[in-house]
Design a protein around this motif. Sequence first.
Motif, PDB file in Angstrom:
ATOM      1  N   VAL A 224       0.852  -1.185   0.000  1.00  0.00           N
ATOM      2  CA  VAL A 224       0.000   0.000   0.000  1.00  0.00           C
ATOM      3  C   VAL A 224       0.887   1.234   0.000  1.00  0.00           C
ATOM      4  O   VAL A 224       1.898   1.271   0.708  1.00  0.00           O
ATOM      5  CB  VAL A 224      -0.912   0.017   1.240  1.00  0.00           C
ATOM      6  CG1 VAL A 224      -1.787   1.261   1.266  1.00  0.00           C
ATOM      7  CG2 VAL A 224      -1.775  -1.231   1.280  1.00  0.00           C
TER       8      VAL A 224
ATOM      9  N   GLU B 131       0.062   4.942   5.978  1.00  0.00           N
ATOM     10  CA  GLU B 131      -0.405   4.230   4.787  1.00  0.00           C
ATOM     11  C   GLU B 131      -1.658   4.913   4.248  1.00  0.00           C
ATOM     12  O   GLU B 131      -2.416   5.520   5.012  1.00  0.00           O
ATOM     13  CB  GLU B 131      -0.770   2.772   5.122  1.00  0.00           C
ATOM     14  CG  GLU B 131       0.385   1.820   5.176  1.00  0.00           C
ATOM     15  CD  GLU B 131      -0.065   0.382   5.360  1.00  0.00           C
ATOM     16  OE1 GLU B 131      -1.287   0.147   5.507  1.00  0.00           O
ATOM     17  OE2 GLU B 131       0.790  -0.509   5.357  1.00  0.00           O
TER      18      GLU B 131
ATOM     19  N   LEU C 299      -7.458   2.340   2.641  1.00  0.00           N
ATOM     20  CA  LEU C 299      -8.294   1.830   1.559  1.00  0.00           C
ATOM     21  C   LEU C 299      -9.767   1.901   1.948  1.00  0.00           C
ATOM     22  O   LEU C 299     -10.141   1.577   3.078  1.00  0.00           O
ATOM     23  CB  LEU C 299      -7.900   0.389   1.224  1.00  0.00           C
ATOM     24  CG  LEU C 299      -6.449   0.173   0.790  1.00  0.00           C
ATOM     25  CD1 LEU C 299      -6.207  -1.292   0.456  1.00  0.00           C
ATOM     26  CD2 LEU C 299      -6.091   1.050  -0.401  1.00  0.00           C
TER      27      LEU C 299
ATOM     28  N   TYR D 192      -2.607  -5.701  -1.726  1.00  0.00           N
ATOM     29  CA  TYR D 192      -1.434  -5.078  -1.138  1.00  0.00           C
ATOM     30  C   TYR D 192      -1.010  -5.806   0.128  1.00  0.00           C
ATOM     31  O   TYR D 192      -1.848  -6.219   0.940  1.00  0.00           O
ATOM     32  CB  TYR D 192      -1.726  -3.610  -0.768  1.00  0.00           C
ATOM     33  CG  TYR D 192      -2.226  -2.758  -1.900  1.00  0.00           C
ATOM     34  CD1 TYR D 192      -1.348  -2.224  -2.845  1.00  0.00           C
ATOM     35  CD2 TYR D 192      -3.580  -2.467  -2.015  1.00  0.00           C
ATOM     36  CE1 TYR D 192      -1.817  -1.432  -3.877  1.00  0.00           C
ATOM     37  CE2 TYR D 192      -4.051  -1.669  -3.044  1.00  0.00           C
ATOM     38  CZ  TYR D 192      -3.173  -1.155  -3.967  1.00  0.00           C
ATOM     39  OH  TYR D 192      -3.636  -0.364  -4.992  1.00  0.00           O
TER      40      TYR D 192
END
Length: 617
Positions: free
Chosen positions: A132, A201, A204, A298
């Motif tokens: 990611v 990160e 998502l 990922y």
Amino acid sequence: MFDKVLVANRGEIAVRVMRACAELGIETVAVYSDADKHGGHVRAADEAYNVGPARAADSYLDQEAIIGAAEKAGADAIHPGYGFLAENADFAERVEDTEGITWVGPASEAMEQLGEKTHARRVMQEADVPIVPGTTEPVTEPEAVTEFGDEHGYPVAIKAEGGGGGRGMKVVESADEAADQLESAKREGEAYFSNDSVYLERYLETPRHVEVQIVADEAGNVVHLGERDCSLQRRHQKVIEEGPSPALSDELREQIGAAARRGVAAASYTNAGTVEFLVEEDPDRDPAEPLGPDTNFYFLEVNTRIQVEHTVTEELTGLDIVKEQLRIAAGEELSISQGEVELDGHAIEFRINAENAAKEFQPANEGSLDTYDTPGGIGVRVDDALRQGDELVTDYDSMIAKLIVWGSDREECLARSKRALAEYDLEGVVTIIPFHRLMMDDTRFVDGTHTTKYLDEELDRDRVAAAQEQWGTEGEPREADDEEVTEREFTVEVNGKRFEVELEERGAPAIPTPAGGSGGAGGASRPPQAKDDGDDGGSAAVEVAEGGEAVEAEMQGTILSVDVAEGDEVAAGDVVCVLEAMKMENDVVAERGGTVASVHVAEGDSVDMGDVLVVLE
């Protein structure tokens, strides 16, 4: 092979490891805290040693005490299970450096390399495993968070280096939250993992959580045992796990498995482990059409230990992963090659936690298994340590058992799960069995289109409440025994070996304990609560002026921080302290504004449900 293994854990996973040892002809040693002196894992072991008070930091996390118990017992290996010290590279190294004792797990060097998330990301990137978008170096300032958000967009995930299972992770929705969430993630990382280092990160929006079980030996053989789908989560904690994933096409499944093997080989990893991935779900996907080979996936992290849900893979492959761990640690090669791995049917694991799903999965703070009758039949397995009549121990986590169900395909597995859950007869403790039964008829779960956000953001809470009302049990507080009970502890020696003997005497006066001494009344006494100006202590002695407010603990736990002081002005919704309970960090807030009249707790204090933390006027 080993002669005697100490299991540095408790509960069902300790019993699970002991059963594998018994089948290999290995004797077992249990360690236990004062709170667990009657624990199921103590009953299951060949011998047991007390390693300290109820507080995990003083018992199950006491490295010197654990290794000392292994040396006293003459154990030649230590298996850590999961949780506690299982992913502590320093402990693994300490065991490796102890003469005559073998660490059952990956080498400490590999654990350190893959346990630190930024290091792991670099290793995977070099092995051509998709990661990611995020940082590969620790982040210390809020400006780094906002710069990352400006470049990649919000939300941004801040993650603790040593974290896992959602612990030490905070989500930043906008630049205004960067400083507070960064501080919170660092604090949680320090509290849980003694490491306040964090990284960033891209968060998502529609992820599935898919993980691959691997085993690897010292000869360089690396095998993956298929994947598990752990997408049904609440607050990043897994609730139901299954395999194979109902969402993956065979092509995508092969890609993810190959990536896991590639990454583990690059890290020179040995023993059992799990490589976790995030897979981007298509919200508009037809349930009949699995995600194809062009789907983004990922690398998330490597869990350098046995997983709670390893049982799913065992049901699919017929391989005992704990036995495989022991054989690898003893220097043997894998008993299976990649070409010999065959997945048969479908399996689902249900975590039977002492939690009330209708109250945001609030954990129970007391209870007794007045009735405990587990399901059975073809394809049904129960991993547990408790038995009927046992008291619930709430000092650690909320898990009572794991129910694992196998079927020839997912349809049969769901039908069999529905039957097994209905058979589970458990009274005296609230559990999430009603929630599990609800999921067996939930369209999103049955279709296999749910994501990790489904429970927290989409599931209708009224349906959960209705399920709890229809199928739930409530833990009833046990009536107090009017007869005084005195516990006496004695240390005796038999053939040179020390034993702690505890006797309960009813109706006898308490034996005074000398200052600084260890004799007299013993057992699992509760840590002392903070006191007010009086002599009685505890929440019952706290007086609240007319019109004032007592901010109380909603669950049993440990105070991580106190954010107010006497005389401070607070507004409704302000955080007054942070309470750690069941591996989660919980902000305790004032329901209305006022002035802090008194503070009754300090950092590190243990509190029970209903204890007064702060008084406002």
